[in-house]
Design an enzyme around this catalytic site. Structure first.
Site, PDB file in Angstrom:
ATOM      1  N   LYS A 226       0.923  -1.372  -0.287  1.00 14.57           N
ATOM      2  CA  LYS A 226      -0.038   0.208  -0.307  1.00 14.57           C
ATOM      3  C   LYS A 226       0.536   1.025  -0.308  1.00 14.57           C
ATOM      4  O   LYS A 226       1.808   1.075   0.542  1.00 14.57           O
ATOM      5  CB  LYS A 226      -1.297   0.141   1.001  1.00 14.57           C
ATOM      6  CG  LYS A 226      -2.322  -0.888   0.797  1.00 14.57           C
ATOM      7  CD  LYS A 226      -3.423  -0.579   1.847  1.00 14.57           C
ATOM      8  CE  LYS A 226      -4.161  -1.688   1.464  1.00 14.57           C
ATOM      9  NZ  LYS A 226      -5.250  -1.923   2.913  1.00 14.57           N
ATOM     10  N   ARG A 260      -3.467 -10.173   5.083  1.00 16.66           N
ATOM     11  CA  ARG A 260      -4.375 -10.155   4.075  1.00 16.66           C
ATOM     12  C   ARG A 260      -2.463 -10.114   2.872  1.00 16.66           C
ATOM     13  O   ARG A 260      -1.828  -7.949   3.385  1.00 16.66           O
ATOM     14  CB  ARG A 260      -4.985  -9.637   3.947  1.00 16.66           C
ATOM     15  CG  ARG A 260      -5.385  -9.133   2.151  1.00 16.66           C
ATOM     16  CD  ARG A 260      -6.915  -8.379   2.230  1.00 16.66           C
ATOM     17  NE  ARG A 260      -7.198  -8.178   0.981  1.00 16.66           N
ATOM     18  CZ  ARG A 260      -7.124  -7.551   0.198  1.00 16.66           C
ATOM     19  NH1 ARG A 260      -6.298  -7.177   0.364  1.00 16.66           N
ATOM     20  NH2 ARG A 260      -7.836  -7.374  -1.209  1.00 16.66           N
TER      21      ARG A 260
HETATM   22  C1  PT1 Z   1      -8.010  -4.349   3.696  1.00 16.75           C
HETATM   23  C2  PT1 Z   1      -7.763  -4.318   1.767  1.00 16.75           C
HETATM   24  C3  PT1 Z   1      -9.469  -5.362   1.583  1.00 16.75           C
HETATM   25  N1  PT1 Z   1      -7.737  -3.733   0.957  1.00 16.75           N
HETATM   26  C4  PT1 Z   1      -9.974  -5.728   3.741  1.00 16.75           C
HETATM   27  N2  PT1 Z   1     -10.026  -6.623   2.400  1.00 16.75           N
HETATM   28  C5  PT1 Z   1      -7.835  -4.068  -0.190  1.00 16.75           C
HETATM   29  N3  PT1 Z   1     -10.021  -7.033   4.672  1.00 16.75           N
HETATM   30  C6  PT1 Z   1      -8.423  -4.766   0.053  1.00 16.75           C
HETATM   31  C7  PT1 Z   1      -3.393   2.339  -1.310  1.00 16.75           C
HETATM   32  O1  PT1 Z   1      -2.813   3.161   0.102  1.00 16.75           O
HETATM   33  O2  PT1 Z   1      -6.485  -3.415   3.647  1.00 16.75           O
HETATM   34  N4  PT1 Z   1      -8.789  -5.009   4.757  1.00 16.75           N
HETATM   35  N5  PT1 Z   1      -9.707  -5.695   0.205  1.00 16.75           N
HETATM   36  C8  PT1 Z   1      -7.303  -3.507  -1.044  1.00 16.75           C
HETATM   37  N6  PT1 Z   1      -7.269  -1.916  -0.894  1.00 16.75           N
HETATM   38  C9  PT1 Z   1      -6.314  -0.484  -1.184  1.00 16.75           C
HETATM   39  C10 PT1 Z   1      -6.013   0.384  -0.634  1.00 16.75           C
HETATM   40  C11 PT1 Z   1      -5.189  -0.685  -1.844  1.00 16.75           C
HETATM   41  C12 PT1 Z   1      -5.240   1.448  -0.241  1.00 16.75           C
HETATM   42  C13 PT1 Z   1      -4.579   0.112  -1.826  1.00 16.75           C
HETATM   43  C14 PT1 Z   1      -4.108   1.102  -1.264  1.00 16.75           C
HETATM   44  O3  PT1 Z   1      -1.997   1.878  -1.548  1.00 16.75           O
END
Ligand code: PT1
Length: 282
Positions: A226, A260
């Site tokens: 992230k 995850r």
């Molecule tokens: C998470 C999650 C998810 N993240 C759960 N499910 C994502 N339970 C998808 C960035 O800042 O943390 N928990 N499902 C993906 N979401 C992101 C959010 C991907 C922020 C990248 C960023 O780069």
């Protein structure tokens, strides 16, 4: 949380007496893969098989990108992406499959196909999602977020310390789920790193994550690749693994029970090494 707890996920029992790794399987189309459905399904299966061999306890299948700025997809489109993959992972690999969805239809269909867990970044707030989740009989991960993926990173701000905002929101969602008849034993919680939070919010939230232990439910965290890592270390997405492993270790120390991640093999080592140290202090 009760350190000996395990979670019934359909026909699988997930032992959470030690921290486990969840492998990410995105089934969102991208500009690189236009080889047609069969190729995509085959790739997904092989990728999942590899993550399981590397020590993932479960595979999180997602058909809607929820990263900042991502567009939403229709329920039908999401179902068309997710259902064949869930079905194949269950039938061919007998895998414990988690579905990353906010959509009631996708929850219902995935459960019918043998999925073991619902991972909803919108905490069952969508119309019909709570009823669909209850009907599935599966455990559910509730996650904190502020806003929607399209706009959540525009100017995130909080009136109270971030860990309080997150704890209060999750406690309220747990209460709503319980009031509707979803038993507490079926819930997991996620602070939602990167969902409507500045870098400073994310770092502080990880630092204070032990506050969430008071809710006495298993914690799931997702920080893999992230932008919080990218911003602190000034690394592009393909160079964020070392930073991510550092965060993984801290998350385990602060109580995370499911991590995850994209990079399963190195994450399993980081988790197991961290746990070996923590276990001696019990
Ligand atoms: C998470 C999650 C998810 N993240 C759960 N499910 C994502 N339970 C998808 C960035 O800042 O943390 N928990 N499902 C993906 N979401 C992101 C959010 C991907 C922020 C990248 C960023 O780069």
């Amino acid at each position: 949380m009760n350190p000996t707890a395990s979670l019934m996920c359909g026909r699988h029992r997930l032992d959470l007496s030690y921290p486990r790794v969840m492998g990410i399987l995105n089934v969102t189309p991208d500009s690189f893969s236009d080889g047609g459905r069969h190729v995509a399904l085959d790739d997904a299966l092989r990728h999942a098989e590899r993550m399981l061999a590397e020590g993932a306890a479960l595979i999180d299948v997602g058909g809607e990108s929820t990263r900042p700025g991502a567009d939403s997809v229709s329920p039908q489109e999401e179902l068309d992406r997710v259902a064949p993959v869930v079905e194949a992972l269950v039938r061919e690999l007998d895998a414990l499959v988690s579905v990353d969805t906010s959509c009631p239809e996708v929850m219902r269909e995935s459960a019918a196909l043998g999925a073991g867990l619902i991972n909803d970044v919108r905490s069952l707030e969508r119309e019909g999602a709570l009823a669909a989740a209850i009907g599935s009989g599966l455990p559910v991960c509730l996650m904190h977020r502020q806003g929607e993926p399209q706009d959540m990173q525009q100017a995130p701000r909080y009136d109270v310390p971030i860990e309080e905002a997150v704890a209060d929101y999750l406690a309220a969602r747990v209460a709503e789920c319980e009031a509707a008849g979803l038993r507490r034993e079926r819930l997991l919680l996620d602070p939602g790193f990167g969902f409507g939070k500045t870098v400073e919010h994310n770092l502080r939230l990880l630092n204070r994550m032990a506050c969430l232990d008071e809710l006495e439910l298993p914690l799931l965290v997702g920080m893999s690749r992230k932008s919080m890592i990218g911003k602190v270390l000034e690394r592009p997405v393909e160079e964020r693994l070392p930073g991510g492993l550092a965060l993984t270790s801290l998350a385990v120390e602060r109580g995370a029970r499911i991590l995850r991640v994209h990079d399963v093999a190195p994450s399993v080592d980081a988790v197991n090494m961290t746990w070996a140290v923590l276990k001696e202090g019990c």
